[in-house]
Design a protein around this motif. Structure first.
Motif, mmCIF file in Angstrom:
data_model
loop_
_atom_site.group_PDB
_atom_site.id
_atom_site.type_symbol
_atom_site.label_atom_id
_atom_site.label_comp_id
_atom_site.label_asym_id
_atom_site.label_seq_id
_atom_site.Cartn_x
_atom_site.Cartn_y
_atom_site.Cartn_z
ATOM 1 N N TYR B 87 54.995 48.200 28.128
ATOM 2 C CA TYR B 87 54.600 49.320 27.277
ATOM 3 C C TYR B 87 54.474 48.810 25.845
ATOM 4 O O TYR B 87 55.480 48.435 25.230
ATOM 5 N N PRO B 88 53.247 48.797 25.294
ATOM 6 C CA PRO B 88 53.016 48.122 24.003
ATOM 7 C C PRO B 88 53.777 48.763 22.852
ATOM 8 O O PRO B 88 54.068 48.102 21.866
ATOM 9 N N HIS B 89 54.089 50.050 22.975
ATOM 10 C CA HIS B 89 54.701 50.749 21.852
ATOM 11 C C HIS B 89 56.221 50.756 21.946
ATOM 12 O O HIS B 89 56.876 51.459 21.204
ATOM 13 N N MET B 90 56.772 50.002 22.890
ATOM 14 C CA MET B 90 58.225 49.958 23.024
ATOM 15 C C MET B 90 58.711 48.524 22.840
ATOM 16 O O MET B 90 58.049 47.576 23.236
#
Lengths: 285, 355
Positions: B87-90
């Motif tokens: 997950y790129p935003h985590m």
């Protein structure tokens, strides 16, 4: 390409850009300057470019109760109405546009591509052709001269494009991310809210900006549907100015500046996302 | 505990069937590799086990419980994707703890599990980074970490190393294998790379066109391939194949050059495909005449490409230094007992059968 022609090339391009910008922005700037002038200065010849003694009188007058006595419209109320309509319909468009965009991007159902194409085609009709039918329809269901009616109308107009922008951006998000989330224990809704939507922020902001600006500046439908003064919006206010105070151009300038302000703010803060959202998928990131 | 049983798995997309009845039993703790060329159905089979694809027919059971109708999260499996699907935003820690947060585990439990997994995978220093700040190998490890923290019954890997460069691939291969030896979690691993299959698997399942072609340990497949396809797919450089015919118990190629005794008893004059591995032939005074077409030394061994009189290519590898040069006429002989025999029509191995 060696150094010199390349520099020249960029200078030429920049020059063209500057000329176009001046051409487009000059009338806007002229109106902005006019808002700081006095009536006398605006009427004099030869025309002065910069205000001789800049004054905020026009702005004060717009919001002063005494002045409003002689005026038909209450500007704080107009601004409030416009904000109500633009913000509510943006929220509605974003909510339904996201759900619809997601299903177009991810779910398989018969006629999906046809409907998605149809959404775009629906935006190709000139708004003017819909004016009268819309008026008839809205009066039939008792929603003429109602802010709620306008909110619903703008939402209906805005949804197709918002859906389309959101759907095309969601298509760019790898399916595996959601599959991974579902294996990790997420429901479809959770995987959408926790994984997909955070990654689609540029598209969501773009869709919201696009719609907000459109709803804020819409004139034609607002002018035929809204009748009572307490329901009118800023664009109608601007238009009635021109009729009522044709010669008091400084008020038009001041009002137009105020009306333009929210849009400028929206673009100022959203610009970064705006280009990203519109270009989503155009090039490989 | 996590045994996996597949019974008559079929999968169709519309009228096109891509899995034609797969049967497979995987023991608890076993490392099974599904291998085959692209389009053979190996990924579809893996995704069916994960619950990301619905099967058209058959039963998938984990520990004896049929899980056909369960959604992925209820199957107690973890999957590592080819593109890692981080997950790129985590952050790394958030990525690894995502499943535990969804399961509403208390934060301190999540933290300790994530830390434990990070330690195993040497990710402790990277826990606060975001995926975009990691190298390919580190992303791969985070993806594995995300699988480990869940402590599932079965790990599923879908071509996890294809996005890495060659050197890193070899390193991660060992890491995954070591991880498996340490955790002993049942693992199903999909790859198109037969070397990955050979080096990692307890058991290999070779697939082709939606069928299982052969199941066996790496060396079983290497020594006793069931078909020309498996013989050619497993091993690099690939096995050599020549058309041959049986003459009084000897296999002859070309104009009657004798390759050696047939490993199976065949009807006299019967045409077959004969196969032998590059390391099972050597230069000799007699035997199959050929011309040296290419010499490729790698240091440890040398690979020779030979061309027979009929124009068939034969690859030979040897650990000895070669005195010949391109264009030389040589003779090659096959090490006794190293000939494989396949049917010309069915391309199935004839070894062990009397024809």
């Amino acid at each position: 390409m060696n150094e010199q022609p390349r520099t020249l090339y960029w200078i030429m391009l920049s020059l063209i850009g500057i000329v176009i910008s001046i051409y487009v922005l000059f009338p806007v700037f002229w109106l902005f300057l006019a808002s700081f002038k006095t009536q006398a200065e605006l009427a004099q010849l030869p025309i002065s470019f910069w205000p001789a003694s800049p004054t905020l009188d026009a702005y004060k007058a717009l919001f002063s109760p005494t002045h409003q006595k002689g005026q038909l419209l209450d500007w704080p109320q107009l601004i409030g109405n416009s904000f109500f309509i633009a913000i509510s319909s943006t929220v509605i468009v974003l909510f339904f546009g996201t759900l619809a965009g997601y299903s177009f991007a991810r779910l398989n159902f018969p006629g999906r591509d046809l409907i998605l194409g149809g959404l775009l085609i629906s935006r190709m009709f000139q708004g003017a052709a819909l004016l009268l039918p819309t008026y008839r329809l809205m009066s039939m269901i008792g929603l003429q001269d109602s802010l709620i009616g306008l909110v619903l109308l703008y939402s209906a107009f805005g949804l197709p494009f918002a859906t389309w922008i959101i759907a095309s951006s969601l298509r760019e998000i790898p399916k595996e991310l959601e599959e991974s989330a579902m294996i990790d224990g997420a429901s479809r809704l959770q995987s959408m809210v926790l994984v997909v939507l955070p990654l689609a922020t540029p598209a969501l902001i773009t869709a919201a900006m696009w719609h907000f600006v459109g709803a804020w500046s819409e004139f034609a439908f607002a002018s035929i549907l809204l009748e009572s003064n307490e329901n009118k919006t800023v664009t109608i206010g601007l238009a009635s100015f021109v009729e009522l105070f044709t010669l008091e151009f400084q008020y038009v300038g001041a009002a137009a500046t105020i009306v333009a302000l929210p849009i400028m703010l929206v673009f100022f803060f959203g610009q970064r996302y705006f280009t990203r959202g519109l270009l989503a998928g155009a090039v490989k990131g | 505990m996590g045994s996996v049983a597949l019974k008559n798995i079929r999968k169709s997309y519309g009228a096109v069937e891509v899995l034609h009845g797969i049967d497979l039993d995987i023991q608890d703790g076993e490392f099974t590799v599904l291998v085959g060329p692209s389009g053979c159905g190996k990924s579809t089979l893996l995704r069916s086990i994960a619950g990301l694809e619905t099967i058209s027919n058959g039963d998938i059971a984990i520990d004896g419980t049929v899980i056909n109708s369960l959604v992925p999260k209820d199957r107690d499996i973890a999957m590592v994707f080819q593109n890692y699907a981080l997950y790129p935003h985590m952050s790394v820690a958030k990525n690894m703890g995502f499943s535990l947060r969804l399961a509403k585990e208390p934060q301190d439990r999540i933290d300790s599990k994530v830390r434990a997994a990070a330690e195993i995978l040497d990710l402790t220093a990277l826990l606060d980074r975001y995926p975009r700040q990691l190298s390919g190998g580190q992303r791969q490890r985070v993806a594995m970490g995300r699988a480990i923290v869940r402590d599932p019954k079965v790990f599923l890997f879908d071509e996890p190393l294809s996005n890495l460069d060659a050197k890193l691939r070899v390193q991660m291969r060992s890491e995954i294998k070591e991880l498996h030896q340490r955790l002993k979690t049942t693992t199903i691993y999909v790859t198109h790379d037969q070397i990955e299959a050979m080096t990692m698997a307890d058991r290999i399942v070779v697939m082709r066109g939606g069928h299982v072609e052969q199941i066996g340990t790496p060396l079983e497949l290497y020594d006793n391939p069931a078909s020309v396809f498996v013989a050619g797919f497993i091993g690099s450089p690939a096995m050599n194949f020549l058309p041959a015919r049986n003459s009084d118990g000897s296999l002859q190629v070309g104009k009657g050059e004798n390759l050696g005794p047939s490993p199976v008893s065949l009807r006299n004059g019967r045409e077959v495909i004969v196969g032998f591995r590059p390391e099972d032939i050597r230069l000799s005074d007699g035997g199959l005449p050929a011309k040296v077409a290419l010499i490729e030394p790698t240091g440890a061994e040398t690979q020779l490409t030979l061309r027979t009189t009929e124009g068939n290519g034969v690859i030979m590898t040897t650990r000895e230094r070669i005195a010949h040069s391109v264009g030389d006429a040589v003779h090659v002989a096959v090490t006794p007992g190293k000939l494989h025999c396949f049917d010309t029509e069915t391309e199935l191995s004839l070894t062990g059968s009397v024809q």
